[in-house]
Design an enzyme around this catalytic site. Structure first.
Site: not given
Ligand code: UFG
Length: 328
Positions: A119, A143, A147
């Site tokens: 991402s 988050y 990643k």
């Protein structure tokens, strides 16, 4: 694909996963999906679907023994930024620990190719835009951190186990399939375009625009929206890359064009021909003013060209899909 083996797609019943599965099947590839259906839906998958979790090592062992798997595309994971701040444990478990189970079973079974859904969140607050792949990685939420951690794990697995990988750093995935058979249908809607279309369809009363005092031309945030069918194509190109080369590769997947929140809302008004009430709300914590990809690397190295990522096509396809969802 090399060896004529199967491609295992984790999270293939989700939004981007289901579009990618559809594309790969249309190209004649042999695909199987593993999905726990926590956010995905079984009716989005028209290839063999195994319902289960990456936390289930026994299940993974069975899958890898029963199927001649040549490569894995790993979409499965949790993706809501705000939730990740509240429940970091869930994100480290789903996005890192469960991913490690997958890598270990791959290594045990000598499966050496993986494409990973990364991402733009790995970059954090941009120091410059457009953001190229060498931009510092300073995620600002769990988050993005998970990643980035997983990308680093992939590097070490390349050294230790000869695992080749392509990490695709998605910018803002949007739109729906051109034939309206697939689209975004998350149980919790947070993404801008889906939110705006919900207001157009009278499912919600008003679009809240999070901040109109950013240093951008109209004061609202700029994002790089990429059509989900173009994004699906990036995965096919990544598979080809791993067929030709081994190593660790990473690419931004975006268009290089920033569109503002206000432009998105205005385009939705034009396309839906509906009144879309807006209200200005405070800035959302963690939102950078501008987040736009430099897509040069994926264009030059993989020959990636977007076909559907103009804002009009994104919103038109999303609206056709959305109306279908509301009817059912
Ligand atoms: N926005 C609104 N109102 C809404 C929803 C969104 O004004 O109701 C704004 C946001 O503030 C932001 C823009 O619309 O400026 C886009 O927001 P999204 O939530 O659609 O997407 P993000 O850019 O926040 O998130 C995307 C990906 C994430 C990824 C992140 C990287 O969806 O997975 O980029 O920063 F982590």
């Amino acid at each position: 694909m090399a060896n004529g083996g199967k491609i295992l797609v984790t999270g293939g019943a989700g939004y981007i996963g289901s579009h990618t599965v559809k594309l790969l099947q249309s190209l004649g590839l042999d695909v199987i999906v593993l999905d726990d259906l926590s956010t995905g839906r079984s009716d989005r998958v028209s290839c063999p679907l195994i319902v289960g979790s990456l936390s289930d090592r026994k299940l993974l062992e069975r899958i890898f023994h029963e199927h001649a798997i040549d490569a894995v595309i790993h979409f499965a994971g949790s993706i809501i930024v705000e939730e990740s701040v509240q429940f970091p444990d869930k994100y480290f478990e789903n996005n890192v620990s469960n991913g490690l189970n997958l890598l270990d079973i791959m290594v045990e079974n000598n499966v050496k190719k993986i494409i990973f859904s990364s991402s733009a969140a790995v970059y954090g607050e941009p120091h410059y835009v457009p953001v190229d792949e060498e931009h510092p990685k300073k995620p600002v939420n769990p988050y993005g951190e998970t990643k980035w951690v997983f990308e680093k794990i992939l590097r070490w697995y390349a050294q230790g186990h000869g695992l080749s990988s392509v990490s695709l750093r998605y910018f803002n995935a949007a739109g729906a399939s051109l034939d309206a058979s697939l689209g975004e249908d998350a149980p919790v809607v947070t993404h801008l375009i889906s939110k705006v279309l919900r207001v157009a369809a009278r499912q919600e009363p008003v679009v809240k625009i999070f901040g109109n005092d950013y240093k951008t031309p109209d004061g609202t945030c700029l994002r790089d929206y990429i059509h989900v069918e173009d994004l699906a194509l990036a995965h096919h190109l990544a598979l080809d890359k791993l067929k030709a080369d081994s190593g660790v590769f990473y690419y931004n997947v975006g268009t290089g064009q920033g569109r503002s929140v206000a432009e998105v809302v205005n385009t939705c008004v034009e396309i839906t021909e509906k009144m879309i009430p807006i209200e200005y709300a405070p800035r959302r914590p963690g939102d950078p003013a501008v987040l736009v990809a430099d897509p040069t690397k994926i264009k030059t190295e993989l020959g990636f060209v977007t076909k559907y990522s103009d804002l009009e096509t994104i919103i038109r396809t999303a609206w056709v899909w959305h109306k279908k969802l509301v009817r059912h």
